[in-house]
Write a protein that holds these residues in place. Structure first.
Motif, short mmCIF file in Angstrom:
data_model
loop_
_atom_site.label_atom_id
_atom_site.label_comp_id
_atom_site.label_asym_id
_atom_site.label_seq_id
_atom_site.Cartn_x
_atom_site.Cartn_y
_atom_site.Cartn_z
N THR A 1 0.85 -1.19 0.00
CA THR A 1 0.00 0.00 0.00
C THR A 1 0.89 1.24 0.00
OG1 THR A 1 -0.10 -0.02 2.41
CG2 THR A 1 -1.90 -1.10 1.25
N VAL B 1 -5.25 5.66 0.19
CA VAL B 1 -4.22 4.63 0.10
C VAL B 1 -4.43 3.86 -1.20
CG1 VAL B 1 -3.47 2.46 1.15
CG2 VAL B 1 -3.87 4.46 2.58
N SER C 1 -4.38 3.58 6.59
CA SER C 1 -3.02 3.10 6.89
C SER C 1 -2.70 3.20 8.38
CB SER C 1 -1.99 3.86 6.07
OG SER C 1 -2.12 5.24 6.30
N LEU D 1 -1.35 -4.18 7.99
CA LEU D 1 -1.01 -2.97 7.23
C LEU D 1 0.41 -2.49 7.44
CD1 LEU D 1 -4.35 -1.05 7.43
CD2 LEU D 1 -3.37 -2.28 5.51
N ASP E 1 2.81 -1.61 4.16
CA ASP E 1 2.75 -0.20 3.81
C ASP E 1 4.12 0.30 3.37
OD1 ASP E 1 1.46 2.23 3.45
OD2 ASP E 1 2.07 2.94 5.43
#
Ligand SMILES: *[C@@H]1O[C@H](CO)[C@@H](O)[C@H](O)[C@H]1NC(C)=O
Ligand SMILES: *[C@@H]1O[C@H](CO)[C@@H](O)[C@H](O)[C@H]1NC(C)=O
Ligand SMILES: *[C@@H]1O[C@H](CO)[C@@H](O)[C@H](O)[C@H]1NC(C)=O
Length: 415
Positions: A133, A148, A202, A230, A234
């Motif tokens: 992401t 995101v 996020s 996440l 990320d």
């Protein structure tokens, strides 16, 4: 710990005595136990209390045991329970009535239920699924300043027929979305997906569920589920507006926090100062967004910074991408001027080719004199040579020029 245990054992013992004195007291299993898929990689377990269960003055609870895909057990007073887990291997669980805090000592018989694994051999499922992401600027700034993006890639299952097509879905909370932008392999099978904007938060702790199923005329394609945390996937953006100034023997380096929903104090930074002359790399781990470094002023340096979200704000994850290198010091011109060099070089190149073509025409007319009047213009050559001064930044273009000249000359000599 010991006193608590003793009390528990004591309580359990008195209960047993109590129950023994009421011979007819029985714990009955719950009824109507069902398992329902309520979303991607998510099930709801539900049961009803046994209508014939005697209540008396005891506290009843339920003991839930997940048998597949991964063993787990817990107690609950509620009559339903939600589980988030991959479902491509099916799901099975059992539940029974227990006396509160008695654990397994006293319980009813079990009732069980299961979700069958979807059809298809596991070799037809996608493999090596990875997702990342990125934070991007929101298109609806009035709602949320940041959004995101999500990108996933995978490999085609090794037993998947050639006509297999895969479809990706993700779920974040109650939001489920199907992929609309796929990348394909040579056989036109989807192998990557890109969601430019998603409602994924996020800063959230919830897991991201990704589901990839497929279809083929020749076989059942087994779906595949994977859960992602996440902070693991990320990719933090590079720090913004990195500036470097040289003052006497010091480098003054500054930057701003990356494009991110997290505030400035949530970041750690890693700074890389690369001395291009002697190859020495200086690395600094920082929580501030500026740094002063002593330098010797005969070297040139490349400076890059990257960021990671730090643990008070989120489970600390991986380092993000490096910022674009900034070059400072003697000799090397800052990279910003690069495109100012390319344009004249390109013009030079075009003129050079043009003039060479003219020269070829000219040679041609010399070899075969009676052809119509030549249009060549040799005067252009000196103009061109003025641009040919080699400089560091134009190495590639100059080499290209030289190669092209050589090629043309070779062709000429063949006449
Ligand atoms: C079990 O399910 C049946 C049918 O759905 C329903 O009629 C019955 O009331 C349920 N039992 C309990 C104890 O809720
Ligand atoms: C895919 O994953 C397997 C096992 O997880 C690994 O051995 C293999 O190298 C991976 N393949 C690629 C192309 O990344
Ligand atoms: C794939 O999964 C989605 C979401 O569960 C479902 O709507 C769709 O029908 C499935 N497609 C195939 C080919 O199984």
């Amino acid at each position: 710990m010991m006193p608590v245990l003793l009390i528990l054992v004591g309580a359990s013992a008195t209960l047993q005595v109590d129950l023994l004195s009421h011979k007819k007291f029985l714990l009955l299993p719950p009824v109507n136990f069902t398992i329902k898929a309520t979303g991607l990689a998510q099930v709801l377990l539900h049961w009803d209390p046994n209508p014939d269960q005697e209540q008396r003055h005891v506290d009843l609870e339920y003991h839930v045991k997940i048998n597949a895909p991964q063993e787990d057990e817990y107690d609950t007073r509620k009559t339903e329970s939600k589980c988030v887990t991959p479902l491509h291997e099916g799901f099975a669980a059992s539940v029974r009535t227990i006396l509160k805090s008695s654990h397994s000592a006293l319980g009813s018989s079990w009732v069980s239920a299961e979700l069958k694994a979807p059809p298809g051999s596991s070799g037809t499922s996608v493999m090596n699924l990875t997702c990342t992401t990125h934070t991007v600027v929101s298109s609806h700034t009035h709602l949320r300043p940041y959004q995101v993006s999500l990108r996933c890639t995978w490999l085609v299952g090794k037993d998947a027929p050639e006509d297999t097509q895969y479809f990706l879905y993700y779920r974040f909370g109650v939001w489920t979305e199907e992929c609309k932008e796929y990348s394909r392999d040579a056989l036109n099978r989807n192998t990557a997906c890109w969601f430019p904007r998603t409602p994924i938060n996020s800063k959230g702790f919830e897991q991201l569920a990704v589901h990839i199923n497929g279809s083929s005329k020749h076989a059942s394609i087994k779906p595949f589920d994977q859960l992602f945390t996440l902070h693991d996937i990320d990719q933090v953006n590079p720090p913004m507006n990195v500036t470097v100034e040289i003052e006497r023997n010091s480098l003054y380096i500054q930057w701003e926090k990356p494009l991110s929903a997290f505030p400035g104090h949530c970041f750690n930074y890693e700074l890389k100062i690369y001395n291009t002359k002697n190859g020495y790399i200086q690395m600094e781990n920082l929580i501030t967004n500026k740094f002063i470094s002593k330098i010797d002023d005969v070297s040139t340096y490349s400076i890059q910074v990257r960021a990671a979200v730090s643990s008070p704000c989120r489970m600390s994850g991986r380092w993000g991408e490096w910022s674009q290198p900034i070059y400072v010091g003697k000799e090397r011109k800052p990279s910003v001027e690069w495109h100012l060099i390319v344009l004249p070089t390109a013009i030079c190149f075009v003129l050079l080719i043009f003039s060479l073509l003219c020269r070829v025409c000219h040679l041609w007319t010399k070899l075969f004199p009676p052809v119509p009047a030549p249009k060549s213009n040799i005067k252009e050559l000196p103009v061109v040579t003025e641009y040919e001064k080699p400089s560091n930044e134009t190495k590639i273009e100059v080499v290209l020029c030289v190669e092209e000249v050589g090629f043309e000359v070779m062709e000429n000599s063949m006449f």
